[in-house]
Motif scaffolding. Structure first.
Motif, PDB file in Angstrom:
ATOM      1  N   ASP A 160     -18.583   1.732  11.057  1.00 51.19           N
ATOM      2  CA  ASP A 160     -18.669   0.312  10.703  1.00 51.19           C
ATOM      3  C   ASP A 160     -17.261  -0.161  10.330  1.00 51.19           C
ATOM      4  OD1 ASP A 160     -18.811  -1.902   8.606  1.00 51.19           O
ATOM      5  OD2 ASP A 160     -20.896  -1.889   9.288  1.00 51.19           O
ATOM      6  N   ALA A 161     -16.734  -1.103  11.088  1.00 55.94           N
ATOM      7  CA  ALA A 161     -15.328  -1.508  10.933  1.00 55.94           C
ATOM      8  C   ALA A 161     -15.024  -2.007   9.523  1.00 55.94           C
ATOM      9  CB  ALA A 161     -14.979  -2.581  11.962  1.00 55.94           C
ATOM     10  N   ARG A 162     -15.943  -2.754   8.933  1.00 54.62           N
ATOM     11  CA  ARG A 162     -15.690  -3.291   7.594  1.00 54.62           C
ATOM     12  C   ARG A 162     -15.648  -2.171   6.565  1.00 54.62           C
ATOM     13  NH1 ARG A 162     -18.501  -4.057   3.326  1.00 54.62           N
ATOM     14  NH2 ARG A 162     -20.458  -3.542   4.383  1.00 54.62           N
ATOM     15  N   ILE A 163     -16.598  -1.239   6.651  1.00 49.53           N
ATOM     16  CA  ILE A 163     -16.634  -0.136   5.689  1.00 49.53           C
ATOM     17  C   ILE A 163     -15.413   0.761   5.857  1.00 49.53           C
ATOM     18  CG2 ILE A 163     -17.878   1.946   5.010  1.00 49.53           C
ATOM     19  CD1 ILE A 163     -20.473   0.499   5.636  1.00 49.53           C
ATOM     20  N   GLN A 165     -12.485  -0.071   7.013  1.00 46.22           N
ATOM     21  CA  GLN A 165     -11.315  -0.792   6.487  1.00 46.22           C
ATOM     22  C   GLN A 165     -11.309  -0.772   4.964  1.00 46.22           C
ATOM     23  OE1 GLN A 165     -11.166  -4.972   7.492  1.00 46.22           O
ATOM     24  NE2 GLN A 165      -8.952  -5.055   7.232  1.00 46.22           N
ATOM     25  N   ASP A 166     -12.485  -0.980   4.349  1.00 45.18           N
ATOM     26  CA  ASP A 166     -12.562  -0.991   2.886  1.00 45.18           C
ATOM     27  C   ASP A 166     -12.187   0.367   2.304  1.00 45.18           C
ATOM     28  OD1 ASP A 166     -13.325  -3.631   2.847  1.00 45.18           O
ATOM     29  OD2 ASP A 166     -15.455  -3.238   2.485  1.00 45.18           O
TER      30      ASP A 166
END
Length: 346
Positions: A160-163, A165-166
């Motif tokens: 998951d790109a957002r996870i 990145q986070d």
């Protein structure tokens, strides 16, 4: 007095010294008891006691080493028989060599799988390079999950790109947070090697080259840690670090029993088994160890992924994995520096 390890050990020690360790501190030492049996020690002076999980990860490192020794020995035509002492590490102990147990070598048939495993170990590297933004083949991930499950652990991943990145951001910010802790800062500074010549001379520690950081910039930034909080300089330093994190598409982590030395050692074995599996598949990885050992970052990590911990169960390893160009090779101390003098009885 010189150490004699017969005709069996020299080639094995020459290879197994390449095992990975936190901060490349290489804390494991060996003492020959006879031509086929050696006592294994953890050198407390080479540990990382400032970290909140310094003791558990000392045992994880021991587990990594023990599996490395088994793999290398198999490649040389032997199996390892262990008799381990699972007592806790005590970084304040007067005796600085903590006994982990003994390992005995026994001849066995050297098959193709043993030779392949040995080759995987010699090829293994940590890649802190930018990754190429591609996903790892699902069958490789599935096999990694099977390997972990066979040892009682769970290997999980996210793309998951957002996870992703986070968590990359959390890993970066953890470094800056740790630098505000004087004990952790002192430990990091002790192990940093700012130039190629220093890394080659010391043959240990975290070199600027393998971290893909210009040595002069890294030295200045680390010696003036207060600048990291300034509005312009701080983001610039963070930007240099984050450039090495480009192209990260997947993160993996391991969960399972992590409450006592026997758990920690098994965790280390399992982690290296996964690492060698990925190596064979042409996949690199890079542990995010400080996210695990920093209490605040660990909490952010488990909340971001919805991980439930408790009753001796913990998410004890997080790493990025994927494809990159071949990373620089980290130095290791010569085999002779792993060996302790023989005792009079031996």
């Amino acid at each position: 007095m010189t150490t004699s390890m017969g005709d069996v050990w020299p080639g094995i020690i020459e290879d197994v010294r390449l095992y990975p360790s936190p901060h490349n501190s290489q804390p494991i030492k060996l003492r020959a008891l006879n031509d086929t049996t050696a006592e294994v020690y953890y050198d407390l002076d080479l540990g990382l006691p400032a970290e909140s999980f310094g003791i558990p990860f000392g045992h994880v490192c021991a587990g990594v080493f023990l599996h490395a020794l088994a793999v290398v020995a198999a490649g040389h035509g032997f199996r390892t028989i262990e008799a381990l002492d699972h007592s806790d590490l005590d970084f304040d102990a007067a005796e600085r060599l903590h006994v982990l147990g003994t390992v005995t070598l026994e001849s066995q048939h050297q098959d193709a799988e043993a030779r392949a495993g040995h080759a995987d170990f010699l090829a293994r590297r940590t890649s802190r390079r930018p990754y190429d933004n591609t996903l790892v083949d699902p069958s490789t991930v599935e096999e990694a999950a099977r390997i972990a499950a066979s040892a009682g652990f769970r290997f999980r991943t996210t793309s998951d790109a957002r996870i992703v990145q986070d968590l990359v951001r959390i890993n970066q910010e953890t470094l800056f947070d740790d630098l505000q802790n004087d004990a952790v800062y002192g430990e990091i500074m002790h192990w940093l090697r700012f130039s190629k010549s220093e890394a080659a001379e010391r043959q240990d520690g975290l070199s600027a080259e393998t971290m893909l950081m210009p040595g002069g910039i890294l030295r200045f930034a680390m010696k003036h840690r207060g600048l990291w909080q300034l509005p312009i300089v701080g983001p610039a330093i963070r930007g240099v670090y984050l450039r090495t994190m480009r192209g990260v598409r997947q993160l993996g982590w391991l969960e399972g029993p992590f409450a006592a030395p026997a758990d920690y050692i098994e965790a280390g074995r399992t982690f290296l088994r996964l690492w060698l599996h990925f190596t064979r598949a042409g996949v690199y990885l890079h542990p995010f160890g400080t996210v695990i050992t920093n209490p605040g970052s660990h909490d952010l990590f488990v909340r971001a992924l919805g991980i439930t911990e408790g009753d001796g169960d913990m998410a004890w390893m997080l790493f990025r994995f994927g494809h990159s160009k071949t990373p620089p090779l980290a130095h290791r101390r010569p085999a002779a520096r792993m060996l302790l003098p023989a005792t009079e009885d031996a």
